[in-house]
Motif scaffolding. Structure first.
Motif, PDB file in Angstrom:
ATOM      1  N   ASN A 407       0.862  -1.199   0.049  1.00  0.00           N
ATOM      2  CA  ASN A 407      -0.279   0.011  -0.449  1.00  0.00           C
ATOM      3  C   ASN A 407       0.670   1.433   0.347  1.00  0.00           C
ATOM      4  OD1 ASN A 407      -2.361  -0.891  -0.214  1.00  0.00           O
ATOM      5  ND2 ASN A 407      -3.415  -0.923   2.255  1.00  0.00           N
ATOM      6  N   LYS A 410       2.167   1.433  -3.854  1.00  0.00           N
ATOM      7  CA  LYS A 410       0.625   2.287  -3.957  1.00  0.00           C
ATOM      8  C   LYS A 410       0.382   3.544  -4.227  1.00  0.00           C
ATOM      9  CE  LYS A 410      -2.484  -0.621  -4.114  1.00  0.00           C
ATOM     10  NZ  LYS A 410      -4.320  -1.358  -4.312  1.00  0.00           N
ATOM     11  N   PHE A 411       0.450   3.658  -2.706  1.00  0.00           N
ATOM     12  CA  PHE A 411      -0.265   5.178  -2.698  1.00  0.00           C
ATOM     13  C   PHE A 411       1.105   6.090  -2.390  1.00  0.00           C
ATOM     14  CE2 PHE A 411      -4.178   2.394  -1.628  1.00  0.00           C
ATOM     15  CZ  PHE A 411      -4.664   2.212  -2.505  1.00  0.00           C
ATOM     16  N   ASP A 437       5.203   6.225   5.641  1.00  0.00           N
ATOM     17  CA  ASP A 437       5.463   6.365   4.262  1.00  0.00           C
ATOM     18  C   ASP A 437       5.013   8.066   3.999  1.00  0.00           C
ATOM     19  OD1 ASP A 437       2.097   7.165   3.520  1.00  0.00           O
ATOM     20  OD2 ASP A 437       2.172   4.721   3.022  1.00  0.00           O
ATOM     21  N   ILE A 442      -3.954  10.023   3.963  1.00  0.00           N
ATOM     22  CA  ILE A 442      -5.955   9.384   3.937  1.00  0.00           C
ATOM     23  C   ILE A 442      -6.943  10.680   4.715  1.00  0.00           C
ATOM     24  CG2 ILE A 442      -7.585   8.134   4.770  1.00  0.00           C
ATOM     25  CD1 ILE A 442      -5.016   6.039   4.888  1.00  0.00           C
ATOM     26  N   ILE A 450     -11.352   2.373   6.251  1.00  0.00           N
ATOM     27  CA  ILE A 450     -10.793   1.816   4.842  1.00  0.00           C
ATOM     28  C   ILE A 450     -10.160   0.382   5.192  1.00  0.00           C
ATOM     29  CG2 ILE A 450      -9.075   4.125   4.006  1.00  0.00           C
ATOM     30  CD1 ILE A 450      -7.154   3.015   6.401  1.00  0.00           C
ATOM     31  N   ARG A 456     -12.731   1.093  -0.696  1.00  0.00           N
ATOM     32  CA  ARG A 456     -11.510   1.763  -0.992  1.00  0.00           C
ATOM     33  C   ARG A 456     -11.726   3.614  -0.626  1.00  0.00           C
ATOM     34  NH1 ARG A 456      -9.417   1.402  -5.371  1.00  0.00           N
ATOM     35  NH2 ARG A 456      -7.418   0.853  -4.937  1.00  0.00           N
ATOM     36  N   VAL A 457     -10.266   4.058  -0.596  1.00  0.00           N
ATOM     37  CA  VAL A 457     -11.162   5.593  -0.483  1.00  0.00           C
ATOM     38  C   VAL A 457     -10.345   6.797  -2.254  1.00  0.00           C
ATOM     39  CG1 VAL A 457     -10.113   7.861   0.342  1.00  0.00           C
ATOM     40  CG2 VAL A 457     -10.456   6.298   1.604  1.00  0.00           C
ATOM     41  N   HIS A 458      -9.421   6.037  -2.466  1.00  0.00           N
ATOM     42  CA  HIS A 458      -9.254   6.441  -3.720  1.00  0.00           C
ATOM     43  C   HIS A 458      -9.361   5.886  -5.056  1.00  0.00           C
ATOM     44  CE1 HIS A 458      -6.177   7.898  -0.263  1.00  0.00           C
ATOM     45  NE2 HIS A 458      -6.176   8.780  -0.873  1.00  0.00           N
ATOM     46  N   GLY A 465      -6.797  -2.150  -6.967  1.00  0.00           N
ATOM     47  CA  GLY A 465      -6.978  -2.782  -6.271  1.00  0.00           C
ATOM     48  C   GLY A 465      -8.557  -2.579  -5.535  1.00  0.00           C
ATOM     49  N   MET A 466      -8.721  -4.519  -5.057  1.00  0.00           N
ATOM     50  CA  MET A 466     -10.173  -4.555  -4.453  1.00  0.00           C
ATOM     51  C   MET A 466     -10.168  -4.437  -3.284  1.00  0.00           C
ATOM     52  SD  MET A 466     -10.595  -6.266  -7.068  1.00  0.00           S
ATOM     53  CE  MET A 466     -12.076  -6.888  -6.564  1.00  0.00           C
ATOM     54  N   GLY A 467      -9.937  -3.609  -2.506  1.00  0.00           N
ATOM     55  CA  GLY A 467     -10.039  -2.705  -1.166  1.00  0.00           C
ATOM     56  C   GLY A 467     -10.555  -3.865   0.117  1.00  0.00           C
ATOM     57  N   GLY A 469      -6.648  -5.422   1.654  1.00  0.00           N
ATOM     58  CA  GLY A 469      -5.415  -5.983   1.998  1.00  0.00           C
ATOM     59  C   GLY A 469      -5.911  -5.491   3.717  1.00  0.00           C
ATOM     60  N   LEU A 470      -6.286  -4.376   3.926  1.00  0.00           N
ATOM     61  CA  LEU A 470      -6.474  -3.636   5.079  1.00  0.00           C
ATOM     62  C   LEU A 470      -7.523  -4.359   6.306  1.00  0.00           C
ATOM     63  CD1 LEU A 470      -5.975   0.115   4.554  1.00  0.00           C
ATOM     64  CD2 LEU A 470      -4.610  -1.396   5.504  1.00  0.00           C
TER      65      LEU A 470
HETATM   66  P1  ADP Z   1      -6.638  -1.565  -1.575  1.00  0.00           P
HETATM   67  O1  ADP Z   1      -5.102  -1.370  -1.345  1.00  0.00           O
HETATM   68  O2  ADP Z   1      -6.737  -2.816  -2.478  1.00  0.00           O
HETATM   69  O3  ADP Z   1      -7.245  -0.907  -2.715  1.00  0.00           O
HETATM   70  P2  ADP Z   1      -6.322  -1.413   0.576  1.00  0.00           P
HETATM   71  O4  ADP Z   1      -7.627  -3.158   1.697  1.00  0.00           O
HETATM   72  O5  ADP Z   1      -4.968  -2.787   0.959  1.00  0.00           O
HETATM   73  O6  ADP Z   1      -6.911  -2.148  -0.726  1.00  0.00           O
HETATM   74  O7  ADP Z   1      -6.723  -0.571   1.751  1.00  0.00           O
HETATM   75  C1  ADP Z   1      -7.974   0.205   1.432  1.00  0.00           C
HETATM   76  C2  ADP Z   1      -8.011   2.283   1.184  1.00  0.00           C
HETATM   77  O8  ADP Z   1      -7.166   2.448   1.705  1.00  0.00           O
HETATM   78  C3  ADP Z   1      -6.673   1.920  -0.343  1.00  0.00           C
HETATM   79  O9  ADP Z   1      -8.006   2.029  -1.297  1.00  0.00           O
HETATM   80  C4  ADP Z   1      -6.791   3.537   0.149  1.00  0.00           C
HETATM   81  O10 ADP Z   1      -7.280   4.837  -0.139  1.00  0.00           O
HETATM   82  C5  ADP Z   1      -6.524   3.666   1.624  1.00  0.00           C
HETATM   83  N1  ADP Z   1      -4.812   3.019   1.960  1.00  0.00           N
HETATM   84  C6  ADP Z   1      -4.886   2.230   2.616  1.00  0.00           C
HETATM   85  N2  ADP Z   1      -2.880   2.862   2.503  1.00  0.00           N
HETATM   86  C7  ADP Z   1      -2.602   3.158   1.909  1.00  0.00           C
HETATM   87  C8  ADP Z   1      -1.273   4.370   2.173  1.00  0.00           C
HETATM   88  N3  ADP Z   1      -0.322   3.991   2.454  1.00  0.00           N
HETATM   89  N4  ADP Z   1      -1.623   5.339   1.753  1.00  0.00           N
HETATM   90  C9  ADP Z   1      -2.784   6.092   1.690  1.00  0.00           C
HETATM   91  N5  ADP Z   1      -4.656   5.425   1.690  1.00  0.00           N
HETATM   92  C10 ADP Z   1      -3.996   4.227   1.868  1.00  0.00           C
END
Ligand code: ADP
Length: 506
Positions: A407, A410-411, A437, A442, A450, A456-458, A465-467, A469-470
Motif C-alpha cells: 500500500n 501503491k499510494f 510513508d 488519507i 478503509i 477504498r478511498v482512492h 486494487g480491490m480494498g 488488504g487492510l
Molecule cells: P486496496 O489497496 O486494494 O485499495 P486496502 O484495503 O489495502 O485496499 O486499502 C484500502 C484503502 O485505504 C485504499 O484503497 C486506500 O484508499 C487507503 N490506503 C491504504 N493504505 C494507504 C496508504 N499507505 N496511503 C494512502 N492511502 C492508503
C-alpha cells in the motif's frame, strides 16, 4: 501544650467545656469566677460536696476545681466519691487549698486521672494557665472523638468487607458489619479467628503468600481469591490491603479489604461464553460464505472463458453495439472473478494456531527481498529500527507487512522519493509497530472505512486494487487481541500502527 492562640476548635458550634467550681464560701466562688470568666468555658458553681455531686448528674464536666477545706464533705472526700463513679471517674481535678497536705499523695483516686493542686491565695495567672491546659485537653479529646466516630462510620458504611489484623499472629483485631453479614459469623467468633481461617483449604496457600507479601511491601492489590462463609458457601473476592505507618515508619494499623466480585465474575463468565458462541457463529458464517464463493467461482470462470472464446473466434463477425456488449460482459465477468478471489483470500486468513519464535528483523528482510521488484520500480528507501522477536504465526505476520508495504508503494506521491520507516516499541505486554510513508495520505473521515472489506478511498482508475488488504491486516491483528489504526494527513503521508502481543495467543 497547645497554645491558646493557634487553638482551632473554638468555633461556635462546638459545645463549650463545663467547669465545676466547688467551694463552701460564696465569696471564694465569686473570685474564682472572676478570674476564669475570660476563658471559653461554662462555669457551674456548687457550695457543697453534695450539691457538686448532684450537678455531675446533669452535666458532663471537663474539669472540677475543688476547695479542700469544706464542712460535711471535704474536697478529698468529694474527689474519692467522684473517682468511684464511672461517669465522673475521669474528670480532671484541681484542688484549691490554703495549705498543702500530705493527704494528696495517699488520695485513693490518685492513680485514676489527672489532678493538680493550687494554693490559696492563688495567683490568677497561674490558675488561668492550669485551667487553660485542661480546656485545651478537652478540645483535643473532642476532636479525637469526632475523627474516631467518622472513621468508625466510614468503616461500617463501606460496602467492602474490612478487617485489621495483628500481623504477628494473624488474628483479626477488628472487622466491619459487611464482613459479619456476608460470612454469617458473629463478631466474637471473627475476633478469635485468623484471616487465614476465612479462606477455604484450596486458597489458604495463596492467601498465606498474599499476607507474607503484604508484610514485606505494606500493600496488596487486586488479588482474586475465595472466602468461605460459616455455612460453607463461597464468595469470590478481590483482596486489597494497605498499612498505615507513623512518621517514624512504625505500623499503626493495617486494613484488608475484600470486595465481593461474585456477580462480576458470573457476568464475566457469561460474556466469555456469549463471545465464544458469537465466534463460533461467525466461523460458521464465514465457512458458509467461503463455500458459496467457491461454488460461484466455477460458473463464473465458465462464463469468463466462453466470453473470451466468443471474442477470439467470432470477434471479427460481431460488429457495432453487439461488440461493445460482449466486451462489457467480459470485463464485468472478470471483475466478478477478482472479487470472489479476494473474498476467498480474506476468508482464508490463516486460522491456524501454529506459533513460532519470529524475529521481525529477519521477517522484514525476507518480505523486502520477495517484493524487491516493486521496491526497485518505485525507487523506495526503507529505514528500519530494532524489531522484536515474538511468539506468533509467521505467515500471518508476513502477510501483514506485505499488505502495508505494498500500500505504501501503491499510494506514493508520483513526484517524490518514497521513504518508508518501520519501527516498534514495547507497551506493557504488547509491541506497537509503526509503518510510516510519505505518500498521498488519507482523509481523517475515512479512517474507519478503509478497514472494511471492498471499501477504498482512492479511485480504481488511478490506483488498482480491490480494498481487501487492510481488512486482512485488521483480521490478523485482532485475531491476536491487538489493534490497528492509521495516523495520516492528506498530502503528507500515513503511518499505520498496530499492536501484537509478546506471546501471541489466538
Ligand atoms: P486496496 O489497496 O486494494 O485499495 P486496502 O484495503 O489495502 O485496499 O486499502 C484500502 C484503502 O485505504 C485504499 O484503497 C486506500 O484508499 C487507503 N490506503 C491504504 N493504505 C494507504 C496508504 N499507505 N496511503 C494512502 N492511502 C492508503
Amino acid at each position: 501544650m497547645i497554645m491558646r492562640n493557634d487553638f482551632k476548635y473554638t468555633e461556635k458550634r462546638k459545645p463549650l467545656p463545663k467547669i465545676l467550681l466547688v467551694d463552701d464560701k460564696p465569696e471564694n466562688l465569686l473570685s474564682l469566677e472572676k478570674v476564669l470568666k475570660s476563658l471559653d468555658a461554662e462555669l457551674i458553681k456548687a457550695e457543697s460536696g453534695n450539691e457538686a455531686l448532684r450537678k455531675t448528674l446533669d452535666h458532663k464536666f471537663a474539669l472540677a476545681l475543688l476547695d479542700v477545706q469544706m464542712p460535711e464533705m471535704d474536697g478529698y472526700e468529694l474527689a474519692e466519691i467522684m473517682r468511684e463513679d464511672k461517669y465522673t471517674e475521669n474528670i480532671p481535678i484541681i484542688f484549691v487549698s490554703a495549705i498543702y497536705t500530705d493527704r494528696l499523695n495517699v488520695f485513693k483516686g490518685y492513680e485514676k486521672g489527672a489532678f493538680s493542686f493550687i494554693t490559696k491565695p492563688f495567683e490568677p495567672r497561674k490558675l488561668l494557665n492550669k485551667v487553660q491546659f485542661f480546656i485545651d485537653k478537652y478540645y483535643t479529646e473532642l476532636a479525637y472523638e469526632e475523627s474516631r466516630l467518622k472513621y468508625k462510620d466510614l468503616y461500617n458504611s463501606s460496602p467492602d468487607m474490612l478487617v485489621s489484623l495483628d500481623l504477628e499472629t494473624g488474628v483479626i483485631k477488628e472487622c466491619n458489619e459487611p464482613l459479619l453479614t456476608n460470612t454469617g459469623h458473629k463478631r466474637e467468633e471473627v475476633e478469635k479467628m485468623t484471616l487465614l481461617d476465612l479462606f477455604p483449604e484450596k486458597h489458604k496457600d495463596m492467601a498465606e503468600k498474599a499476607i507474607e507479601d503484604f508484610k514485606k511491601d505494606g500493600e496488596l492489590r487486586n488479588i482474586e481469591l475465595t472466602i468461605q462463609t460459616k455455612t460453607g458457601d463461597t464468595i469470590e473476592i478481590l483482596l486489597n490491603a494497605r498499612s498505615l505507618r507513623d512518621k517514624k515508619g512504625r505500623l499503626i494499623m493495617n486494613n484488608f479489604s475484600m470486595s465481593d466480585i461474585s456477580e462480576v465474575k458470573e457476568t464475566r463468565e457469561k460474556l466469555k461464553k456469549a463471545l465464544h458462541k458469537v465466534k463460533l457463529q461467525n466461523k460458521d458464517l464465514e465457512n458458509f460464505v467461503y463455500l458459496i464463493s467457491h461454488d460461484l467461482r466455477e460458473p463464473m470462470l465458465t462464463v469468463n472463458s466462453f466470453l473470451e472464446l466468443l471474442e477470439e473466434e467470432y470477434g471479427k463477425d460481431i460488429q457495432g453495439e453487439a461488440r461493445d456488449y460482449v466486451q462489457y460482459s467480459a470485463m464485468a465477468a472478470n471483475r466478478m472473478n477478482q472479487l470472489i478471489t479476494n473474498l476467498l483470500e480474506y476468508l482464508r486468513v490463516d486460522h491456524s494456531k501454529k506459533r513460532e519464535k519470529v524475529d521481525f528483523n529477519q521477517l522484514l528482510e525476507d518480505v523486502i527481498r520477495e517484493m524487491q521488484g516493486s521496491f526497485k520500480k518505485a525507487n523506495v528507501t526503507i529505514e528500519t529500527g530494532e524489531l522484536p522477536t515474538l511468539n506468533i504465526n509467521e505467515n500471518k505476520s508476513k502477510q501483514l507487512f506485505q499488505n502495508l508495504l505494498s500500500n505504501a508503494i501503491k499510494f506514493r506521491k508520483p513526484d517524490e522519493q518514497l521513504e518508508i520507516k518501520v519501527n516498534a516499541k514495547k507497551k506493557d505486554n504488547y509491541w506497537e509497530f509503526g509503518v510510516k510513508d510519505n505518500g498521498i495520505g488519507i482523509p481523517k473521515r475515512q479512517f474507519q472505512k478503509i478497514f472494511h472489506i471492498f471499501k477504498r478511498v482512492h479511485g480504481r482508475d488511478k490506483y488498482e486494487g480491490m480494498g481487501v488488504g487492510l481488512a486482512i491486516c485488521k483480521k490478523i491483528v485482532e485475531g491476536y487481541g491487538g489493534e490497528i489504526w492509521p495516523e495520516s494527513e492528506e498530502g503528507k503521508g500515513t503511518t499505520f500502527y498496530f499492536t501484537l502481543p509478546e506471546d501471541g495467543v489466538d
